[in-house]
Design a protein around this motif. Structure first.
Motif, PDB file in Angstrom:
ATOM      1  N   CYS A   1      -4.347  -0.101  -6.455  1.00  0.00           N
ATOM      2  CA  CYS A   1      -3.723  -0.747  -5.304  1.00  0.00           C
ATOM      3  C   CYS A   1      -4.598  -1.887  -4.785  1.00  0.00           C
ATOM      4  O   CYS A   1      -4.109  -3.000  -4.546  1.00  0.00           O
TER       5      CYS A   1
ATOM      6  N   LEU B   1     -10.151  -0.249   0.768  1.00  0.00           N
ATOM      7  CA  LEU B   1      -9.044   0.647   1.076  1.00  0.00           C
ATOM      8  C   LEU B   1      -9.568   2.076   1.181  1.00  0.00           C
ATOM      9  O   LEU B   1     -10.169   2.604   0.249  1.00  0.00           O
TER      10      LEU B   1
ATOM     11  N   VAL C   1       0.833  -1.205   0.000  1.00  0.00           N
ATOM     12  CA  VAL C   1       0.000   0.000   0.000  1.00  0.00           C
ATOM     13  C   VAL C   1       0.868   1.256   0.000  1.00  0.00           C
ATOM     14  O   VAL C   1       0.618   2.202  -0.758  1.00  0.00           O
TER      15      VAL C   1
END
Length: 394
Positions: A359, A386, A347
């Motif tokens: 990502c 995320l 990340v």
């Protein structure tokens, strides 16, 4: 009586059909109980544009958190016609089986917040070559100066319905919890309300939670107070990291071979069986005489083992939230073959250069490759949510 009285009043306002029985019963039962114990009279709010009933009761929410019209006393007053401003919601769909490794459709409402980068991928697993029902679900809810993220990993015959129900209802309950002065206690109560509501929904909507359930990881972020509250049950995990320092914190998983979990289960008559594969320890919880065990010691649903020590009480940790914080939530399909250290390293490298969406997609693809390498024809569902402050994103 409180539930029925509330239902009749909402029906007279024409909003009962919009919200349905489950969230109302959770809220009314919880706060009627609180009032009966002398914790203060309940105050209810109705928002005709929302799919839930909101509430407030002692302890009171912090000032400035709500702009809805309150109906005080025995639900007297008028319906508010105001839509909650600035609300953004995202949820993955678990409605139909899909081909192996396919990403679930995402459902979005509202405008994405400019201060938060959101990326979500929930990919179906594989068992042979047949279609697969993705039992993972994820959800995000942003508004009122805070944001909530949830990943639910269902298991059992009706696991996809359990995880879908949780992602429809738990984010709202956690959003309400953020408005109270004692946020951890409110989060714990929200999980209890969700378990109760899930049981009622199963009976009302025709899906069983006797042998089906879900693990959950959730975050309630309150940037105004620089706090993030991490809550988890089962084997879903959450990692909260900081770009500036490189430090990160990992949520707790709940396995039956952990000492405190084993002690509770065995004290309530359950059985714990363990096995080892190299350095890894695997464990399952069995009801007396049961033939199929549960691979976690805490979960939503799973009524067959609830009386034997499997609980739906989360572990809750309050962490510092900074302008450079980022948060990743995942199902065990992500974390089984990618360590938290490996995930956080990826990340930190990819998020600033490639953005949150790329990502998340690459982390899911990497986990799937590991599954195929080690397990051949089997791969678990893999979900990754995320969230990061825009300043720390791309």
């Amino acid at each position: 009586q409180a539930v029925l009285s509330t239902q009749r009043h909402l029906d007279s306002l024409g909003v009962w059909q919009m919200i349905g029985p489950t969230p109302l019963r959770c809220i009314a039962s919880r706060w009627a109980s609180a009032a009966a114990k002398g914790r203060g009279a309940s105050t209810f709010a109705v928002n005709s544009a929302a799919d839930v009933v909101t509430h407030s009761a002692s302890p009171q929410p912090r000032a400035g958190k709500h702009s809805r019209t309150l109906l005080t006393g025995p639900l007297l007053g008028h319906r508010s016609a105001r839509v909650k401003p600035g609300l953004f919601e995202l949820r993955s769909s678990t409605s139909t089986p899909s081909r192996p490794f396919a990403a679930a459709p995402l459902i979005e409402t509202g405008l994405r917040p400019s201060e938060l980068s959101v990326a979500a991928v929930s990919a179906a697993g594989r068992r042979g070559t047949s279609e697969w029902q993705n039992q993972d679900c994820l959800a995000v809810r942003c508004g009122d100066g805070h944001w909530v993220g949830v990943v639910a990993d269902g298991h059992g015959p009706e696991g996809h319905q359990v995880s879908a129900w949780l992602c429809n209802h738990l984010p709202f309950l956690l959003e309400e919890a953020a408005a109270f002065s004692d946020v951890p206690a409110a989060i714990e109560a929200a999980f209890a309300s969700a378990q109760q509501g899930l049981e009622e929904a199963g009976r009302a909507e025709g899906f069983s939670v006797e042998h089906s359930g879900a693990a959950v990881a959730a975050v309630v972020a309150c940037p105004e107070s620089n706090k993030a509250y991490v809550a988890s049950i089962g084997d879903c995990q959450l990692v909260l990291g900081d770009f500036a320092t490189g430090a990160f914190e990992v949520s707790q998983t709940h396995r039956a071979h952990h000492d405190l979990e084993r002690d509770r289960i065995e004290a309530m008559g359950g059985m714990v069986k363990t096995a080892r594969a190299g350095k890894k320890v695997f464990s399952r919880v069995f009801a007396p005489g049961g033939l199929k065990g549960l691979a976690m010691s805490r979960s939503f649903g799973d009524l067959q083992v609830k009386r034997y020590g499997v609980i739906a009480e989360p572990t809750i940790v309050a962490l510092e939230l900074t302008d450079s914080s980022y948060c990743l939530l995942g199902s065990d399909g992500l974390f089984d073959f990618l360590s938290p250290q490996e995930i956080m390293s990826a990340v930190r490298q990819r998020l600033p250069r490639q953005g949150a969406a790329v990502c998340a997609e690459r982390l899911v693809a990497q986990a799937q490759r590991r599954w195929r390498s080690f397990e051949r024809d089997y791969c678990d569902d893999v979900s990754c949510l995320l969230l990061s402050a825009t300043a720390s994103g791309s």
